[in-house]
Design a protein around this motif. Structure first.
Motif, PDB file in Angstrom:
ATOM      1  N   ASN A  76       0.826  -1.208   0.000  1.00 23.13           N
ATOM      2  CA  ASN A  76       0.000   0.000   0.000  1.00 23.13           C
ATOM      3  C   ASN A  76       0.857   1.255   0.000  1.00 23.13           C
ATOM      4  N   PHE A  77       2.004   1.206   0.680  1.00 19.01           N
ATOM      5  CA  PHE A  77       2.945   2.332   0.623  1.00 19.01           C
ATOM      6  C   PHE A  77       3.383   2.571  -0.820  1.00 19.01           C
ATOM      7  N   ASN A  78       3.708   1.492  -1.520  1.00 19.82           N
ATOM      8  CA  ASN A  78       4.162   1.616  -2.911  1.00 19.82           C
ATOM      9  C   ASN A  78       3.037   2.053  -3.833  1.00 19.82           C
ATOM     10  N   ILE A  79       1.830   1.555  -3.596  1.00 21.43           N
ATOM     11  CA  ILE A  79       0.670   1.976  -4.397  1.00 21.43           C
ATOM     12  C   ILE A  79       0.467   3.473  -4.251  1.00 21.43           C
ATOM     13  N   CYS A  80       0.576   3.956  -3.020  1.00 22.12           N
ATOM     14  CA  CYS A  80       0.410   5.381  -2.741  1.00 22.12           C
ATOM     15  C   CYS A  80       1.434   6.207  -3.531  1.00 22.12           C
ATOM     16  N   ALA A  81       2.698   5.778  -3.504  1.00 24.53           N
ATOM     17  CA  ALA A  81       3.747   6.484  -4.245  1.00 24.53           C
ATOM     18  C   ALA A  81       3.495   6.440  -5.749  1.00 24.53           C
ATOM     19  N   GLY A  82       2.871   5.366  -6.220  1.00 23.96           N
ATOM     20  CA  GLY A  82       2.605   5.230  -7.649  1.00 23.96           C
ATOM     21  C   GLY A  82       1.623   6.250  -8.184  1.00 23.96           C
ATOM     22  N   TYR A  83       0.843   6.883  -7.321  1.00 19.53           N
ATOM     23  CA  TYR A  83      -0.115   7.899  -7.743  1.00 19.53           C
ATOM     24  C   TYR A  83       0.500   9.297  -7.786  1.00 19.53           C
ATOM     25  N   CYS A  84       1.772   9.422  -7.418  1.00 20.06           N
ATOM     26  CA  CYS A  84       2.423  10.741  -7.431  1.00 20.06           C
ATOM     27  C   CYS A  84       2.463  11.311  -8.839  1.00 20.06           C
ATOM     28  N   SER A  85       2.332  12.615  -8.939  1.00 14.66           N
ATOM     29  CA  SER A  85       2.406  13.290 -10.231  1.00 14.66           C
ATOM     30  C   SER A  85       3.792  13.138 -10.845  1.00 14.66           C
ATOM     31  N   ASP A  86       3.846  13.135 -12.163  1.00 10.71           N
ATOM     32  CA  ASP A  86       5.116  12.966 -12.867  1.00 10.71           C
ATOM     33  C   ASP A  86       6.103  14.072 -12.534  1.00 10.71           C
ATOM     34  N   ASN A  87       5.594  15.278 -12.272  1.00 12.77           N
ATOM     35  CA  ASN A  87       6.493  16.421 -12.083  1.00 12.77           C
ATOM     36  C   ASN A  87       6.810  16.715 -10.614  1.00 12.77           C
ATOM     37  N   SER A  88       6.424  15.834  -9.692  1.00 15.54           N
ATOM     38  CA  SER A  88       6.839  16.030  -8.300  1.00 15.54           C
ATOM     39  C   SER A  88       8.266  15.508  -8.139  1.00 15.54           C
ATOM     40  N   LYS A  89       8.990  16.091  -7.209  1.00 14.13           N
ATOM     41  CA  LYS A  89      10.398  15.740  -7.024  1.00 14.13           C
ATOM     42  C   LYS A  89      10.635  14.937  -5.752  1.00 14.13           C
ATOM     43  N   TRP A  90       9.802  15.148  -4.739  1.00 10.83           N
ATOM     44  CA  TRP A  90      10.013  14.498  -3.446  1.00 10.83           C
ATOM     45  C   TRP A  90       8.754  13.748  -3.013  1.00 10.83           C
ATOM     46  N   ILE A  91       8.953  12.664  -2.271  1.00 11.38           N
ATOM     47  CA  ILE A  91       7.852  11.927  -1.647  1.00 11.38           C
ATOM     48  C   ILE A  91       7.998  12.061  -0.136  1.00 11.38           C
ATOM     49  N   LYS A  92       6.958  12.570   0.494  1.00 11.39           N
ATOM     50  CA  LYS A  92       6.944  12.705   1.957  1.00 11.39           C
ATOM     51  C   LYS A  92       5.756  11.921   2.504  1.00 11.39           C
ATOM     52  N   TYR A  93       6.049  10.853   3.235  1.00 10.47           N
ATOM     53  CA  TYR A  93       4.976  10.085   3.843  1.00 10.47           C
ATOM     54  C   TYR A  93       4.476  10.782   5.103  1.00 10.47           C
ATOM     55  N   ALA A  94       3.157  10.800   5.257  1.00  9.16           N
ATOM     56  CA  ALA A  94       2.505  11.253   6.484  1.00  9.16           C
ATOM     57  C   ALA A  94       1.647  10.093   6.946  1.00  9.16           C
ATOM     58  N   LEU A  95       2.190   9.284   7.834  1.00  9.40           N
ATOM     59  CA  LEU A  95       1.499   8.067   8.245  1.00  9.40           C
ATOM     60  C   LEU A  95       0.277   8.404   9.099  1.00  9.40           C
ATOM     61  N   ALA A  96      -0.755   7.596   8.935  1.00  3.50           N
ATOM     62  CA  ALA A  96      -2.066   7.922   9.486  1.00  3.50           C
ATOM     63  C   ALA A  96      -2.066   8.097  10.995  1.00  3.50           C
ATOM     64  N   ASP A  97      -1.217   7.352  11.714  1.00 11.15           N
ATOM     65  CA  ASP A  97      -1.204   7.451  13.178  1.00 11.15           C
ATOM     66  C   ASP A  97      -0.040   8.290  13.695  1.00 11.15           C
ATOM     67  N   ASP A  98       0.614   9.028  12.792  1.00  4.84           N
ATOM     68  CA  ASP A  98       1.715   9.907  13.166  1.00  4.84           C
ATOM     69  C   ASP A  98       1.364  11.347  12.783  1.00  4.84           C
ATOM     70  N   TYR A  99       2.357  12.239  12.853  1.00  9.66           N
ATOM     71  CA  TYR A  99       2.034  13.656  12.665  1.00  9.66           C
ATOM     72  C   TYR A  99       3.229  14.411  12.081  1.00  9.66           C
ATOM     73  N   LEU A 100       2.933  15.347  11.168  1.00  3.84           N
ATOM     74  CA  LEU A 100       3.942  16.259  10.636  1.00  3.84           C
ATOM     75  C   LEU A 100       3.729  17.635  11.246  1.00  3.84           C
ATOM     76  N   PHE A 101       4.788  18.220  11.813  1.00  6.06           N
ATOM     77  CA  PHE A 101       4.677  19.583  12.313  1.00  6.06           C
ATOM     78  C   PHE A 101       4.613  20.556  11.124  1.00  6.06           C
ATOM     79  N   PRO A 102       4.042  21.746  11.315  1.00  5.00           N
ATOM     80  CA  PRO A 102       3.735  22.642  10.192  1.00  5.00           C
ATOM     81  C   PRO A 102       4.901  22.978   9.268  1.00  5.00           C
ATOM     82  N   ASP A 103       6.123  23.100   9.796  1.00  2.89           N
ATOM     83  CA  ASP A 103       7.266  23.483   8.967  1.00  2.89           C
ATOM     84  C   ASP A 103       8.058  22.279   8.456  1.00  2.89           C
ATOM     85  N   CYS A 104       7.509  21.084   8.585  1.00  2.00           N
ATOM     86  CA  CYS A 104       8.233  19.859   8.228  1.00  2.00           C
ATOM     87  C   CYS A 104       8.679  19.859   6.769  1.00  2.00           C
ATOM     88  N   VAL A 105       7.731  19.966   5.856  1.00  2.00           N
ATOM     89  CA  VAL A 105       8.062  19.867   4.428  1.00  2.00           C
ATOM     90  C   VAL A 105       8.947  21.030   3.993  1.00  2.00           C
TER      91      VAL A 105
END
Length: 332
Positions: A76-105
Motif C-alpha cells: 500500500n505504501f508503494n501503491i500510494c507512491a505510484g499515484y504521485c504526479s510525474d512532475n513532483s520531485k520528493w515523496i513525503k509520507y505522512a502516516l495515518a497514526d503519526d504527525y507532521l509539524f507545520p514546517d516539516c516539508v
C-alpha cells in the motif's frame, strides 16, 4: 505559477479512524504550499473513508484512492507512491497514526535542495516521550551517504531509520530502488541502507515529526518476536557485500558479531523464561554460523547474570503487587 518544487505527500491508511483526522490536519497546515496530497485507503472497514471524504471536499490538493481489497502495508505504501504526479520531485509520507509539524516539508525541501546528490532527508522526531535521530554535528546538513550507512550498520547512529514518517525521499531515487520490499517488516530500514549506499544524506536539525510508540504497535511486535534482530542480521550483516561504498575491517566485524550475539542471548533467555518456544526456534534457525558460535560462548558466560536479573525483576513485581493489594484492601 508556483516555482517551488512540487512535493507529493502520501498517507496510506487502513482502519485509521482514531488518528487519520489529526494526520490530515497536520498535512493541510504545512507552511510549504506547493504539494499534492495523496491518500490511499486500504479497503478500511471503519469510519476512515467518511473522515477522508470530509477533507477531500474542502481542499483540491487532496486526491483519494481506495484499494478494492486490503493489501500488505508495504504494497500500500508503494501503491500510494505510484499515484504521485510525474512532475513532483520528493515523496513525503505522512502516516495515518503519526504527525507532521507545520514546517516539516518546508525545512526538508530546503535541505534537500542543497545538493542534487541527496537521495533522502531526515530530521529529529518525537517517538513516544523521547526525541530520536540524535548524534550528527549540528553545523552540518549534508553528509556522505556511505559514512552514515556504515555508522547505521554498526548500530552507532540511528538518524535515518526511525520510520517512513521521519524521512523524505527523492522520488526518482525511491523508484530507482523499487520502493519498499515487502520481504521485510522493516522495509523502510532496508530501503534507507540501499539509498545511503549510493546517494548523499540530508539532515534537518529540528524536530519535524511525531511518531507514536504504542505497545501494541508494529515495532513492539517485531522486537517481541525477534524479527527486529533477524532482519537487521539479514540486510545489516549477512549481505554486507551488497553495499559497494563501504567495507569493514576485522575489528568492526568482531564488534558486529559480539553485538548480535549479546542481543540474541538476551532474547533467548527472556523467551526461555516465558516458554515461548516458537520464537526461540525461529531465532535459532536463522542465526549465521559465525555468530552462532559467539552466541554459545556468550550464553554460557551471561546465563547466570540474566537469570539473577530476571528473578530480581520478578521479585520486584511481586512486591509491587502485594503492596498495591494491601493498599486496595485498606480502602475496601
Amino acid at each position: 505559477m508556483n516555482t517551488k518544487t512540487l512535493v507529493s505527500i502520501c498517507s496510506p491508511v487502513y482502519n485509521g479512524e482514531d488518528h487519520i483526522e489529526d494526520c490530515i490536519k497536520g498535512v493541510l497546515t504545512q507552511t510549504y504550499e506547493n504539494f499534492e496530497y495523496i491518500i490511499v485507503d486500504n479497503a478500511s472497514t471503519d469510519n476512515t473513508p467518511s473522515i477522508i471524504e470530509k477533507y477531500r471536499k474542502k481542499d483540491s490538493r487532496i486526491r483519494v484512492y481506495r484499494n478494492e481489497k486490503t493489501v500488505c502495508m508495504d504494497d500500500n505504501f508503494n501503491i500510494c507512491a505510484g499515484y504521485c504526479s510525474d512532475n513532483s520531485k520528493w515523496i513525503k509520507y505522512a502516516l495515518a497514526d503519526d504527525y507532521l509539524f507545520p514546517d516539516c516539508v518546508e525545512k526538508m525541501v530546503k535541505v534537500g535542495e542543497m545538493d542534487e546528490q541527496i537521495g533522502i532527508v531526515s530530521a529529529y522526531r518525537i517517538a513516544g516521550r523521547y526525541v530520536t535521530s540524535m548524534g550528527l554535528p549540528i553545523e552540518q546538513n549534508v553528509f556522505n551517504g556511505a559514512e552514515i550507512l556504515k555508522q547505521q550498520i554498526l548500530l552507532k547512529l540511528h538518524v535515518a531509520d526511525g520510520s517512513p514518517n521521519t524521512v523524505m525521499y527523492k522520488k526518482s531515487v525511491f523508484f530507482e530502488f523499487n520502493g519498499f520490499n515487502s520481504k521485510y517488516n522493516q522495509s523502510d530500514v532496508e530501503l534507507v541502507f540501499k539509498l545511503l549506499d549510493k546517494y548523499k544524506f540530508g539532515f534537518v536539525h529540528y524536530v519535524l515529526t511525531k511518531s507514536g510508540r504504542d505497545k501494541k504497535g508494529g515495532f513492539y511486535y517485531l522486537v517481541k518476536h525477534g524479527f527486529h534482530i533477524l532482519e537487521y542480521l539479514d540486510f545489516g550483516y549477512k549481505n554486507l557485500s551488497n553495499y559497494k561504498s563501504i567495507s569493514f575491517d576485522k575489528d568492526e566485524m568482531d564488534y558486529l558479531k559480539m553485538y548480535y550475539a549479546r542481543a540474541i542471548v538476551s532474547f533467548l533467555i527472556t523467551k526461555c523464561a516465558y516458554f515461548e518456544w516458537e520464537d526461540i526456534k525461529r531465532m535459532l534457525g536463522n542465526i549465521p554460523e559465525d555468530i552462532k558460535k559467539e552466541v554459545k560462548k556468550t550464553f554460557v558466560r551471561d546465563f547466570p547474570k540474566h537469570i539473577i536479573k530476571y528473578f530480581v525483576s520478578l521479585l520486584r513485581r511481586i512486591k509491587s503487587y502485594l503492596r498495591d493489594k494491601k493498599r486496595f484492601e485498606q480502602f475496601t
